[in-house]
Design an enzyme around this catalytic site. Sequence first.
Site, PDB file in Angstrom:
ATOM      1  N   CYS A   2       0.854  -1.183   0.000  1.00  0.00           N
ATOM      2  CA  CYS A   2       0.000   0.000   0.000  1.00  0.00           C
ATOM      3  C   CYS A   2       0.890   1.234   0.000  1.00  0.00           C
ATOM      4  O   CYS A   2       2.112   1.131   0.008  1.00  0.00           O
ATOM      5  CB  CYS A   2      -0.883   0.023   1.248  1.00  0.00           C
ATOM      6  SG  CYS A   2      -1.944  -1.423   1.380  1.00  0.00           S
ATOM      7  N   LEU A  50      -4.011  -1.271  -1.617  1.00  0.00           N
ATOM      8  CA  LEU A  50      -4.084  -2.428  -2.497  1.00  0.00           C
ATOM      9  C   LEU A  50      -4.667  -3.533  -1.632  1.00  0.00           C
ATOM     10  O   LEU A  50      -4.050  -3.972  -0.658  1.00  0.00           O
ATOM     11  CB  LEU A  50      -2.690  -2.838  -3.001  1.00  0.00           C
ATOM     12  CG  LEU A  50      -2.680  -4.071  -3.911  1.00  0.00           C
ATOM     13  CD1 LEU A  50      -3.319  -3.764  -5.255  1.00  0.00           C
ATOM     14  CD2 LEU A  50      -1.264  -4.584  -4.122  1.00  0.00           C
ATOM     15  N   ASN A  75       2.224  -0.374   5.892  1.00  0.00           N
ATOM     16  CA  ASN A  75       2.345  -1.008   4.587  1.00  0.00           C
ATOM     17  C   ASN A  75       3.155  -2.279   4.807  1.00  0.00           C
ATOM     18  O   ASN A  75       4.277  -2.215   5.291  1.00  0.00           O
ATOM     19  CB  ASN A  75       3.075  -0.051   3.638  1.00  0.00           C
ATOM     20  CG  ASN A  75       3.528  -0.737   2.355  1.00  0.00           C
ATOM     21  OD1 ASN A  75       2.932  -1.711   1.915  1.00  0.00           O
ATOM     22  ND2 ASN A  75       4.595  -0.233   1.772  1.00  0.00           N
ATOM     23  N   GLY A  76       2.582  -3.424   4.527  1.00  0.00           N
ATOM     24  CA  GLY A  76       3.351  -4.651   4.703  1.00  0.00           C
ATOM     25  C   GLY A  76       2.472  -5.858   4.925  1.00  0.00           C
ATOM     26  O   GLY A  76       1.252  -5.797   4.776  1.00  0.00           O
ATOM     27  N   THR A 337      23.608   0.259 -11.950  1.00  0.00           N
ATOM     28  CA  THR A 337      23.156  -1.140 -12.055  1.00  0.00           C
ATOM     29  C   THR A 337      21.682  -1.283 -11.679  1.00  0.00           C
ATOM     30  O   THR A 337      20.962  -2.100 -12.244  1.00  0.00           O
ATOM     31  CB  THR A 337      24.055  -2.078 -11.209  1.00  0.00           C
ATOM     32  OG1 THR A 337      23.713  -3.417 -11.515  1.00  0.00           O
ATOM     33  CG2 THR A 337      23.909  -1.858  -9.733  1.00  0.00           C
ATOM     34  N   ARG A 340      19.624  -0.110 -14.785  1.00  0.00           N
ATOM     35  CA  ARG A 340      19.684  -1.142 -15.840  1.00  0.00           C
ATOM     36  C   ARG A 340      18.762  -2.315 -15.540  1.00  0.00           C
ATOM     37  O   ARG A 340      17.998  -2.764 -16.376  1.00  0.00           O
ATOM     38  CB  ARG A 340      21.100  -1.707 -15.917  1.00  0.00           C
ATOM     39  CG  ARG A 340      22.067  -0.888 -16.674  1.00  0.00           C
ATOM     40  CD  ARG A 340      23.386  -1.646 -16.644  1.00  0.00           C
ATOM     41  NE  ARG A 340      24.483  -0.785 -17.025  1.00  0.00           N
ATOM     42  CZ  ARG A 340      25.758  -1.084 -16.806  1.00  0.00           C
ATOM     43  NH1 ARG A 340      26.062  -2.212 -16.201  1.00  0.00           N
ATOM     44  NH2 ARG A 340      26.698  -0.268 -17.183  1.00  0.00           N
TER      45      ARG A 340
END
Length: 561
Positions: A2, A50, A75-76, A337, A340
């Site tokens: 969330c 969510l 959130n979790g 990195t 990418r």
Amino acid sequence: MCGIWALFGSDDCLSVQCLSAMKIAHRGPDAFRFENVNGYTNCCFGFHRLAVVDPLYGMQPIRVRKYPYLWLCYNGEIYNHRKMQQHFGFEYQTNVDGEIILHLYDKGGIEQTVSMLDGVFAFILLDTASKKVFLGRDTYGVRPLFKTMTEDGFMAVCSEAKGLVTLKHASTPFLKVEPFLPGHYEVLDLKPNGKVASVEMVKYHHCRDEPLHALYDNVEKLFPGFEIETVKNNIRILFNNAVKKRLMTDRRIGCLLSGGLDSSLVAATLLKQMKEAQVQYPLQTFAIGMEDSPDLLAARKVANHIGSEHHEVLFNSEEGIQALDEVIFSLETYDITTVRASVGMYLISKYIRKNTDSVVIFSGEGSDELTQGYIYFHKAPSPEKAEEESERLLRELYLFDVLRADRTTAAHGLELRVPFLDHRFSSYYLSLPPELRIPKNGIEKHLLREAFEDSNLIPKEILWRPKEAFSDGITSVKNSWFKILQEYIEHQVDDAMMANAAQKFPFNTPKTKEGYYYRQIFERHYPGRAYWLSHYWMPKWINATDPSARTLTHYKSAAKA
């Protein structure tokens, strides 16, 4: 997964400040809410939902009748919430896993609460009775949290930095926004005027230590000692358990599958656990790559072996390059990195959201840091130095791989689950003698591979497949993704710009045109925020100028063989 957001002691118009919270709407596409705190007109919570657990009562901030003075925005996922509820006899008002935070806090205070949570989380807990605010984040920072605070006590907290950078505060024109440290909690005093003052910041868990909640879980008994068969058996038990507990959801489960060791072990174990739990739908697995990509071929092999409903997503260099701007905005970093590797993950997440109903997505993140999977570990001067490096990488995950995994999936309203970063599994692995964990016979992650040697979970050639960086494996060996990027950027950044790089970007000055290009995009979205990245991710013990595994001699000799 969330989006959480909160303000304390705002002197500006709250309805204007609240617009900032809409910057993280992608994290919770199902519902959102703003709520003022009773008695504190300048304090406010924002929540984007969510709906993964308890669709009926899952809105936040969570408040229950028993504790009218507690407000929780988190959130979790707390995987042991039912276990804790049953053990302590807590009476639940909802089916939300986060409700356990309120009960544990009431029972034993904040230190015990965070230590008892088996899962991933970032939370803001307000106690108007004791006039305290608490912030907390999980051990590895799998769930993100950012904070800004001024000298006069204005504080704002958010899942992503983009929800804070446009906030206004009269006495501080430029608000310094920083990540909240993983494995820590903070205690703050709440003043009558809604402002806050920090009391203490506490590191409550080190990744090496067995977590306190291990006393209450139902993992079968591990065998003591470091005899190799014992160790392998314990690794299998704990990894199985790490996957099993993460099945907790009301939404469809999917899995990213690159065809490398880590994602293949996750996908195979997940499918086995879903069958045992009698989940009524097939597991969808997802692979991305360009034509002729080694990842696509390997992932296809694994999917056929385990029997998943497999999706292949093809992308071309133009689509990858076009996505860079959105990717860097989502990530809030310019690390080479990370950018990418994020492009493939961003595009596959976009595909999953648009074409399937899978929402909870499993992935193999964290394994390379934990099990010494990077190719440069072959060059470690000693097992002890390799151990130190592994722990450093785990501490910094929230700046690199975990950041990438969260933001690329959250950008499309998906929730990521990472079993390799399970507290019990990772603390056990780190407790093993250093010499057991180093590369062996020229093969990295040897112990992990060996543990699953006789399980027939995945094909043998995948079990012993050498390391491919995600950003390299999605393209062919002949023309890797980093080469494609560099060829494109060569025409975007000229030598004069590079000559002036140190003047233009005195902090973390880019050394390559690719680094310069990403930094330019980042500064356009987040001017003056370069300090969010303390340093670039680079391999150790070798004179590397590029983070790609394909530039390392170990990889080149393997490619020739």
